[in-house]
Every structure is written in structure tokens, then in C-alpha cells.
Write a protein that holds these residues in place. Structure first.
Motif, PDB file in Angstrom:
ATOM      1  N   LEU A   1      95.203  49.601  45.403  1.00 23.07           N
ATOM      2  CA  LEU A   1      95.207  48.183  45.047  1.00 23.07           C
ATOM      3  C   LEU A   1      95.499  47.304  46.259  1.00 23.07           C
ATOM      4  CD1 LEU A   1      96.953  48.348  41.562  1.00 23.07           C
ATOM      5  CD2 LEU A   1      94.540  47.918  42.039  1.00 23.07           C
ATOM      6  N   LEU A   2      96.292  47.827  47.206  1.00 20.47           N
ATOM      7  CA  LEU A   2      96.528  47.090  48.445  1.00 20.47           C
ATOM      8  C   LEU A   2      95.245  47.011  49.267  1.00 20.47           C
ATOM      9  CD1 LEU A   2      98.261  45.685  50.549  1.00 20.47           C
ATOM     10  CD2 LEU A   2      99.112  47.943  51.271  1.00 20.47           C
ATOM     11  N   ALA A   3      94.543  48.134  49.411  1.00 23.87           N
ATOM     12  CA  ALA A   3      93.267  48.127  50.131  1.00 23.87           C
ATOM     13  C   ALA A   3      92.264  47.196  49.446  1.00 23.87           C
ATOM     14  CB  ALA A   3      92.710  49.545  50.216  1.00 23.87           C
ATOM     15  N   LYS A   4      92.226  47.251  48.123  1.00 19.82           N
ATOM     16  CA  LYS A   4      91.333  46.389  47.357  1.00 19.82           C
ATOM     17  C   LYS A   4      91.661  44.914  47.590  1.00 19.82           C
ATOM     18  CE  LYS A   4      89.847  45.687  42.526  1.00 19.82           C
ATOM     19  NZ  LYS A   4      90.109  46.102  41.118  1.00 19.82           N
ATOM     20  N   HIS A   5      92.946  44.593  47.602  1.00 20.00           N
ATOM     21  CA  HIS A   5      93.396  43.218  47.842  1.00 20.00           C
ATOM     22  C   HIS A   5      92.946  42.739  49.225  1.00 20.00           C
ATOM     23  CE1 HIS A   5      96.149  39.765  48.104  1.00 20.00           C
ATOM     24  NE2 HIS A   5      96.509  40.232  49.291  1.00 20.00           N
ATOM     25  N   LEU A   6      93.137  43.556  50.237  1.00 20.54           N
ATOM     26  CA  LEU A   6      92.764  43.170  51.594  1.00 20.54           C
ATOM     27  C   LEU A   6      91.253  42.956  51.719  1.00 20.54           C
ATOM     28  CD1 LEU A   6      95.064  45.636  53.566  1.00 20.54           C
ATOM     29  CD2 LEU A   6      95.367  43.150  53.347  1.00 20.54           C
ATOM     30  N   ILE A   7      90.493  43.795  51.038  1.00 16.39           N
ATOM     31  CA  ILE A   7      89.030  43.667  51.087  1.00 16.39           C
ATOM     32  C   ILE A   7      88.576  42.415  50.348  1.00 16.39           C
ATOM     33  CG2 ILE A   7      86.881  44.717  50.279  1.00 16.39           C
ATOM     34  CD1 ILE A   7      88.242  47.461  50.811  1.00 16.39           C
ATOM     35  N   GLN A   8      89.108  42.217  49.146  1.00 20.13           N
ATOM     36  CA  GLN A   8      88.623  41.111  48.311  1.00 20.13           C
ATOM     37  C   GLN A   8      89.088  39.747  48.799  1.00 20.13           C
ATOM     38  OE1 GLN A   8      89.670  42.180  44.252  1.00 20.13           O
ATOM     39  NE2 GLN A   8      87.870  43.473  44.045  1.00 20.13           N
ATOM     40  N   THR A   9      90.208  39.700  49.493  1.00 19.06           N
ATOM     41  CA  THR A   9      90.683  38.411  50.032  1.00 19.06           C
ATOM     42  C   THR A   9      90.061  38.090  51.388  1.00 19.06           C
ATOM     43  OG1 THR A   9      92.619  39.472  51.047  1.00 19.06           O
ATOM     44  CG2 THR A   9      92.891  38.548  48.824  1.00 19.06           C
ATOM     45  N   GLY A  10      89.276  39.001  51.919  1.00 15.94           N
ATOM     46  CA  GLY A  10      88.626  38.760  53.196  1.00 15.94           C
ATOM     47  C   GLY A  10      89.491  39.005  54.408  1.00 15.94           C
ATOM     48  N   ALA A  11      90.662  39.611  54.232  1.00 20.41           N
ATOM     49  CA  ALA A  11      91.568  39.829  55.357  1.00 20.41           C
ATOM     50  C   ALA A  11      90.954  40.720  56.431  1.00 20.41           C
ATOM     51  CB  ALA A  11      92.874  40.448  54.856  1.00 20.41           C
ATOM     52  N   LEU A  12      90.021  41.592  56.027  1.00 18.87           N
ATOM     53  CA  LEU A  12      89.391  42.508  56.980  1.00 18.87           C
ATOM     54  C   LEU A  12      88.005  42.028  57.406  1.00 18.87           C
ATOM     55  CD1 LEU A  12      90.323  45.900  55.253  1.00 18.87           C
ATOM     56  CD2 LEU A  12      91.616  44.635  56.973  1.00 18.87           C
ATOM     57  N   GLY A  13      87.565  40.893  56.854  1.00 13.55           N
ATOM     58  CA  GLY A  13      86.198  40.446  57.114  1.00 13.55           C
ATOM     59  C   GLY A  13      85.214  41.292  56.317  1.00 13.55           C
ATOM     60  N   ARG A  14      83.998  41.398  56.830  1.00 15.80           N
ATOM     61  CA  ARG A  14      83.004  42.266  56.178  1.00 15.80           C
ATOM     62  C   ARG A  14      83.362  43.715  56.493  1.00 15.80           C
ATOM     63  NH1 ARG A  14      78.267  44.329  58.195  1.00 15.80           N
ATOM     64  NH2 ARG A  14      78.326  42.854  59.956  1.00 15.80           N
ATOM     65  N   VAL A  15      83.470  44.531  55.461  1.00 19.81           N
ATOM     66  CA  VAL A  15      83.871  45.918  55.656  1.00 19.81           C
ATOM     67  C   VAL A  15      82.707  46.708  56.258  1.00 19.81           C
ATOM     68  CG1 VAL A  15      84.692  48.029  54.542  1.00 19.81           C
ATOM     69  CG2 VAL A  15      85.523  45.801  53.765  1.00 19.81           C
TER      70      VAL A  15
END
Length: 363
Positions: free
Chosen positions: A135-149
Motif C-alpha cells: 500500500l505504501l508503494a501503491k501510494h507513492l505511485i498513485q500520488t506521482g511521487a516517483l513520476g512515471r514508473v
């Protein structure tokens, strides 16, 4: 309208029932543990002794025929999931079936069709959608914290020199066994939740303990899922990973990266006798995670604090399942049979690719 309490009957009394289902059924509003099927109770392993106030059966047919039971939970090995789930649905019961759901995507679709025809709900137990680190990884991906994966690496590695003697090591792929179904189902389901069906799949199946390819009872899996935007999902399972700190996730994006070591703590906590209602259950320190961000002005990367999220835990799955039973709506089911069908399509692609050495196009 007053809410209903649903009587739940559990088929099987092994680790799955004792650790992952019964503690949650007994603590979820709207669910009531009514009965258990255990074929051969023993002095040191007895459902009737552990739960003397419940109804007990030695046959799943007798439980399914019990008119007082509203929901059947199937926790047996996967080679009989299809028959048990089908019988329960056709007998007018809602069903929650353990992962791996069934051995083939065709069987998954058949069960989805039967549930629809019977007007009953069918749900698959993919509890690791509620792992804190996922859920943490999902949060980072969906909030754009990592940019485009760009790359999502997901691991389930451990050092187990001896092969398991239960269905996980002895049932072949054709019956829903081996590392591909036991652990691969978790990893591929999580990738599916994040990114959907891949465009193509490439896979390798191995017996690492004996050092050879293996297409029936592999203990190691290497698979790559490719998506139209260039995203690569790398799935890795190893039985002989001699590491102190086992990598769980490594996610790389255009604006940063996320790494996590070790598994979510919920399973170990429950297996050690902890309760899902305990204070602190499901909370995991961010010490096992690291987050890197790129400064948009300088282009330099640096470590930044990892967000601390309130854990949803596996209790959320059961809460959502109970709410779906109350509403009677298939769209409210937390893990739908059709989603597990798609995951099985990916697994079938991994197997086909491993046998042929070629990419398998899915979408």
C-alpha cells in the motif's frame, strides 16, 4: 433496513483457516463463525476442542447442505477449489475461496458465471493487497511521487534448502501448486492491481534446489511483464536466496525510486499468536524502506523521508467482504473472480513462455 449477520462455515482447519480466516471472521461485524469442517481431528489439532460451541463436520458436503450457513470459506489445497466453490454456489451459498483461486483462467470464468447465475457473491482471498509495504508503494505511485514508473521489481525470496512437503511443494502446476501459484499469485496479483494486464509476458521456471528448468513443480520463478508505455514489471521468486536483508520492492520512476526490504509483518505476527485486534497490529517501521527523489532544478537525487501511512491491514479485506454481503452487489466485492481470472491468464502466459522460450502476447 437492519443489517444482517452472516453465518460463516469454514472448510479446512489448517494454517490458512487458523491464521488468516478464523481470527478475522470472529472479529468482523456482520460475520459469525458458525461451523468448521475438519476431516480428521486429532488430540493436538482439533477444531471441536478449540471451538466447542460451534457446529462441526467431517465432510464438506454436510456443511454445504446446512441451511443455516450463509457463507462458505474454502481453505483447502487448490486442486479441489473449483469443485468445492461450484458446489457451494449452486447450493445457494456465498463463497470466499483462498488463493490460488483455481488452476486455470477458464475455471475462474466458469465460477464467475455460476455465481452470477446463482445470484451469489464469490470472492478470492488475495490478502497481500493489504500488505502495508504494498500500500505504501501503491501510494507513492498513485500520488506521482516517483513520476512515471519505469520499472517495478517485486521479490518473494527466501532460503529454504528443503522443499515443502505440503501442496506448495508437491502439487504440480497443473493442479495449482508450486512456487508459481503459491507465491507468484501474490506478486502477479499486486502488479495487476497497480498496472492491469500486461501487453506481453516472458517467463522462466526453475528448480533451484536441483539446478535445472522445471515446468511442473518449480521452486523459483523469473518473469517479466511488459506494458505499452515501456513499463517493465520484474517478478522474482527464489528458494535459495542467501541474504540477511531480502529485497521486497525496488520501484524506479522518472522522478524517484523506492526500495523496501523484508516482508510485511502481519503474517509472522499472526502465526506467532498475535490477534488482528491487538494494538499496533500491522504497523511497520519505515526503517526497512528508502525513498529517493530527484530535484527538478538541479537534477540531483537525494534521500527523502518515507511517508508513514496508517495501516489498513487484512481486517480491511474482511470488512469490505462483509459490506459486500450486506449490499449483495458484485461490484462491492474486494477481490473479484474476474480479476483472479486475469491474474491466472498472466500465470498461464509465464508457463507458456517458460516452455517455448518466447514472449506470450496477452493484450
Amino acid at each position: 433496513m437492519a443489517s444482517k449477520t452472516f453465518n460463516v462455515g469454514v472448510v479446512g482447519y489448517g494454517l490458512s483457516a487458523k491464521v488468516f480466516h478464523i481470527p478475522f471472521i470472529t472479529t468482523t461485524p456482520g460475520l459469525k463463525l458458525h461451523s468448521i469442517v475438519q476431516r480428521s481431528p486429532k488430540a493436538n489439532d482439533s477444531a471441536p476442542a478449540d471451538y466447542p460451541d460451534l457446529k462441526h463436520y467431517t465432510s464438506s458436503d454436510d456443511l454445504i447442505a446446512d441451511a443455516d450457513v450463509d457463507v462458505i470459506v474454502v481453505t483447502t489445497p487448490p486442486d479441489n477449489h473449483f469443485d468445492l466453490t461450484k458446489k457451494a454456489l449452486e447450493s445457494g451459498k456465498h463463497v470466499l475461496t483462498e488463493k490460488p483461486f483455481v488452476p486455470t483462467s477458464a475455471e475462474a470464468q466458469k465460477l464467475a458465471d455460476i455465481a452470477k447465475s446463482a445470484g451469489k457473491l464469490i470472492c478470492v482471498y488475495q490478502n497481500r493487497r493489504w500488505d502495508a509495504d504494498f500500500l505504501l508503494a501503491k501510494h507513492l505511485i498513485q500520488t506521482g511521487a516517483l513520476g512515471r514508473v519505469l520499472e517495478f521489481n517485486t521479490h518473494f525470496d527466501r532460503y529454504r534448502a528443503d522443499a515443502p512437503t505440503n501442496w506448495k511443494g508437491q502439487l504440480g502446476i497443473s493442479k495449482g501448486g508450486s512456487a508459481l501459484f503459491d507465491l507468484g499469485t501474490h506478486l502477479i496479483d499486486q502488479a495487476y492491481v497497480l498496472f492491469g494486464l500486461p501487453q506481453s509476458v516472458h517467463g522462466r521456471l526453475l528448480n533451484q534446489r536441483e539446478g535445472r528448468p522445471e515446468f511442473e513443480t518449480p521452486d523459483a520463478v523469473v518473469a517479466q511483464l511488459t506494458y505499452p508505455d515501456g513499463l517493465l514489471v520484474n517478478v522474482n521468486i527464489s528458494a535459495l536466496s542467501a541474504e540477511v536483508d531480502q529485497l521486497r520492492y525496488w520501484v524506479r520512476g522518472t522522478k524517484g525510486s523506492f526500495r523496501k526490504f523484508h516482508l510485511d509483518p502481519q503474517e509472522d505476527y499472526l502465526r506467532a499468536g498475535g490477534k488482528p485486534t491487538d494494538s499496533g497490529y500491522g504497523i511497520e517501521s519505515t526503517d526497512r524502506s528508502s525513498l529517493t527523489a530527484v530535484d527538478e532544478t538541479t537534477g540531483k537525487s537525494s534521500q527523502v523521508p518515507v511517508p508513514e501511512l496508517a495501516p489498513e491491514t487484512y481486517r480491511t479485506f474482511f470488512s469490505e467482504f462483509a459490506k459486500a454481503l450486506q449490499s449483495g452487489k458484485a461490484e462491492d466485492i474486494p477481490v473479484k473472480a474476474e480479476q483472479s481470472r486475469d491474474v491466472l491468464r498472466i500465470i498461464e502466459g509465464v508457463l507458456e513462455s517458460a516452455k517455448t522460450g518466447k514472449d506470450v502476447v496477452l493484450a
